[in-house]
Design a protein around this motif. Structure first.
Motif, mmCIF file in Angstrom:
data_model
loop_
_atom_site.group_PDB
_atom_site.id
_atom_site.type_symbol
_atom_site.label_atom_id
_atom_site.label_comp_id
_atom_site.label_asym_id
_atom_site.label_seq_id
_atom_site.Cartn_x
_atom_site.Cartn_y
_atom_site.Cartn_z
ATOM 1 N N UNK A 114 -0.973 1.763 5.931
ATOM 2 C CA UNK A 114 -1.493 0.521 6.125
ATOM 3 C C UNK A 114 -1.443 -0.135 4.669
ATOM 4 N N UNK A 115 -1.424 0.698 3.611
ATOM 5 C CA UNK A 115 -1.257 0.082 2.412
ATOM 6 C C UNK A 115 0.108 -0.843 2.250
ATOM 7 N N UNK A 116 1.279 -0.056 2.823
ATOM 8 C CA UNK A 116 2.614 -1.060 2.937
ATOM 9 C C UNK A 116 2.381 -2.004 3.717
ATOM 10 N N UNK A 117 1.777 -2.213 4.946
ATOM 11 C CA UNK A 117 1.606 -3.396 5.793
ATOM 12 C C UNK A 117 0.622 -4.426 4.981
ATOM 13 N N UNK A 118 -0.417 -3.866 4.552
ATOM 14 C CA UNK A 118 -1.309 -4.869 3.825
ATOM 15 C C UNK A 118 -0.413 -5.520 2.679
ATOM 16 N N UNK A 119 0.095 -4.779 2.005
ATOM 17 C CA UNK A 119 0.855 -5.408 0.452
ATOM 18 C C UNK A 119 1.975 -6.240 1.033
ATOM 19 N N UNK A 120 2.659 -6.041 2.222
ATOM 20 C CA UNK A 120 3.679 -6.891 2.602
ATOM 21 C C UNK A 120 3.070 -8.215 3.213
ATOM 22 N N UNK A 121 2.114 -8.235 3.738
ATOM 23 C CA UNK A 121 1.328 -9.627 4.451
ATOM 24 C C UNK A 121 0.554 -10.287 3.439
ATOM 25 N N UNK A 122 0.045 -9.457 2.371
ATOM 26 C CA UNK A 122 -0.708 -10.234 1.108
ATOM 27 C C UNK A 122 0.575 -10.887 0.478
ATOM 28 N N UNK A 123 1.798 -10.282 0.252
ATOM 29 C CA UNK A 123 2.639 -11.097 -0.502
ATOM 30 C C UNK A 123 3.055 -12.256 0.372
ATOM 31 N N UNK A 124 3.287 -12.083 1.788
ATOM 32 C CA UNK A 124 3.787 -13.364 2.376
ATOM 33 C C UNK A 124 2.650 -14.456 2.389
ATOM 34 N N UNK A 125 1.356 -14.046 2.381
ATOM 35 C CA UNK A 125 0.288 -15.144 2.196
ATOM 36 C C UNK A 125 0.425 -15.827 0.733
ATOM 37 N N UNK A 126 0.687 -14.870 -0.281
ATOM 38 C CA UNK A 126 0.693 -15.683 -1.607
ATOM 39 C C UNK A 126 2.242 -16.557 -1.542
ATOM 40 N N UNK A 127 3.095 -16.024 -1.050
ATOM 41 C CA UNK A 127 4.423 -16.841 -1.335
ATOM 42 C C UNK A 127 4.269 -18.003 -0.590
ATOM 43 N N UNK A 128 3.521 -18.164 0.729
ATOM 44 C CA UNK A 128 3.248 -19.495 1.209
ATOM 45 C C UNK A 128 2.053 -20.220 1.108
ATOM 46 N N UNK B 16 -6.277 5.219 -4.564
ATOM 47 C CA UNK B 16 -5.587 6.222 -3.810
ATOM 48 C C UNK B 16 -4.421 5.742 -3.133
ATOM 49 N N UNK B 17 -3.479 6.817 -2.285
ATOM 50 C CA UNK B 17 -2.449 6.559 -1.647
ATOM 51 C C UNK B 17 -2.229 5.062 -0.987
ATOM 52 N N UNK B 18 -3.568 4.595 -0.261
ATOM 53 C CA UNK B 18 -3.359 3.419 0.422
ATOM 54 C C UNK B 18 -3.450 2.130 -0.628
ATOM 55 N N UNK B 19 -4.261 2.306 -1.785
ATOM 56 C CA UNK B 19 -3.924 1.235 -2.726
ATOM 57 C C UNK B 19 -2.807 1.245 -3.397
ATOM 58 N N UNK B 20 -2.478 2.343 -4.017
ATOM 59 C CA UNK B 20 -1.004 2.313 -4.691
ATOM 60 C C UNK B 20 0.037 1.740 -3.823
ATOM 61 N N UNK B 21 -0.114 2.191 -2.745
ATOM 62 C CA UNK B 21 1.261 1.590 -1.654
ATOM 63 C C UNK B 21 0.895 0.035 -1.650
ATOM 64 N N UNK B 22 -0.270 -0.371 -1.485
ATOM 65 C CA UNK B 22 -0.497 -1.693 -1.216
ATOM 66 C C UNK B 22 0.115 -2.580 -2.490
ATOM 67 N N UNK B 23 -0.360 -1.920 -3.674
ATOM 68 C CA UNK B 23 -0.192 -2.691 -4.956
ATOM 69 C C UNK B 23 1.533 -2.421 -5.104
ATOM 70 N N UNK B 24 2.320 -1.334 -4.895
ATOM 71 C CA UNK B 24 3.604 -1.090 -5.025
ATOM 72 C C UNK B 24 4.225 -2.229 -4.162
#
Length: 380
Positions: A283-297, A13-21
């Motif tokens: 929420x998708x954008x915020x989650x996706x951004x912070x997931x990426x930060x966790x992965x990079x670190x 849905x919109x939240x999941x796709x935005x997190x993925x994007x």
């Protein structure tokens, strides 16, 4: 074992796709999993979103926009009405096309998309699905109001009767509506604890629905909706019918270990309007951004920043609206008529370009002694 990923997002849905994007654009290896064979189907949604909300996240395609909204007609419990002109306030979307294209944007960003794939359980190093186990470092639960990801992770998102509405909606055709105006109606005998709506979709079409609070009535919202439609329309055809639960609850915990939740799974529905698309995208954008930060670190604990950022960006506003919702649930039709009178006096027949929700709500509750008594704690 299917290919390994940094992040698995469950629900397209919109939240999941935005997190993925968001995560894919940060260079993460992302898989987006959808249990249904077609993106955007089935859905149950009024499809309304403000222009400001949408433009924060994407540039809309014309194919997404069923109609552009430039005003509102409000009805009181006694069916009095007034109109407010609000240029470019929002859109009624074609959710099936919107959801599909958001997923396509995720794919273009490098995300793998797997449809007709059902999440079955969490496993120690990933997630078990109907198509095999997926190795992943982080899991984003975007699996909607009945989120199993939240349950499996141990995130308490359980709903009580006071925490949701039950909605019923028809897609009506052959009706006479102004395609630039949405219509809103309230009343304890019309939509106890909620409201009814007419959201035009062009060419004589409209989403016409109603939500009720089950803590206030045991009657089906369909009964209330049918009564409203018989009053509002002399002629119509039912082209579609949808029923859904609309969750609304403040969750302080959105993260558990390597799992976070977004959108309806996180109960991010506007406590007053019941709208969820804007908060889903946020929420998708915020989650996706912070997931990426966790992965990079290489540090999963940094995923907790998603909780903190949501609280900073939207938490205060969300909790304020929840308090307003609690007041609205206590109002009788006489109180609602007083609110209508305030609106008609201050906004009826006028053109506005911006609304300060808190200022208007405070002005409403101070407009009469009865409402002030209920709303005193909002003024703190």
């Amino acid at each position: 074992m299917l290919n390994g990923y940094d992040i698995a997002v469950i629900g397209a849905g919109p939240a999941g796709s935005m997190a993925a994007i968001t995560a894919a654009k940060e260079g993460c290896k992302v898989v987006l999993i959808e249990e249904h064979p077609d993106i955007g189907i089935p859905f149950a949604c009024g499809e309304a979103i403000s222009k400001d909300w949408l433009l924060k996240f994407v540039t809309p395609k014309s194919s997404w926009l069923a109609s552009e909204i430039n005003g509102v007609v409000f009805y009181s419990p006694s069916y009095r009405s007034f109109r407010v002109t609000y240029p470019d306030v929002g859109y009624i979307l074609e959710r099936k096309l919107f959801d599909r294209d958001l997923t396509a944007i995720a794919a273009d960003a490098g995300c793998d998309v797997k449809v007709n794939t059902k999440a079955i359980s969490l496993i120690s190093n990933g997630i078990k699905t109907s198509k095999g186990d997926i190795l992943t470092k982080i899991i984003v639960g975007a699996d909607g109001k009945r989120s199993m990801i939240a349950r499996w992770a141990g995130i308490n998102s359980r709903l009580e009767l006071k925490d949701f509405w039950i909605a019923h909606e028809y897609l009506l055709g052959g009706i006479n509506v102004d395609q630039e105006l949405v219509e809103i109606i309230v009343g304890k005998e019309i939509a106890p604890g909620g409201y009814g709506w007419v959201f035009p979709k062009g060419k004589g079409l409209a989403n016409v629905g109603l939500e009720v609070a089950p803590i206030l009535t045991k009657k089906s919202p369909k009964l209330f909706l049918n009564k409203f439609i018989e009053w509002r329309f002399k002629k119509y055809s039912i082209l579609g019918e949808y029923r859904s639960i609309i969750p609304c609850k403040y969750l302080s915990k959105l993260v558990k270990g390597r799992v976070c939740i977004v959108g309806d799974a996180a109960r991010f529905v506007d406590p007053i309007s019941g709208g969820g698309i804007g908060n889903a995208l946020l929420s998708g954008k915020l989650a996706g951004k912070n997931c990426a930060i966790a992965i990079k670190n290489d540090d999963i604990t940094k995923l907790k920043q998603y909780e903190r950022e949501w609280e900073t960006v939207e938490g205060s506003n969300f909790k304020f609206k929840l308090r307003v919702r609690n007041i609205l649930m206590k109002l009788n039709d006489s109180d609602l008529e007083l609110i209508f009178d305030f609106g008609a006096k201050n906004f009826g027949g006028k053109t506005i370009n911006k609304i300060n929700d808190r200022e208007i709500i405070r002005n409403i509750v101070t407009s009469s002694p009865g409402l002030l008594k209920l709303g005193l704690h909002l003024l703190k």
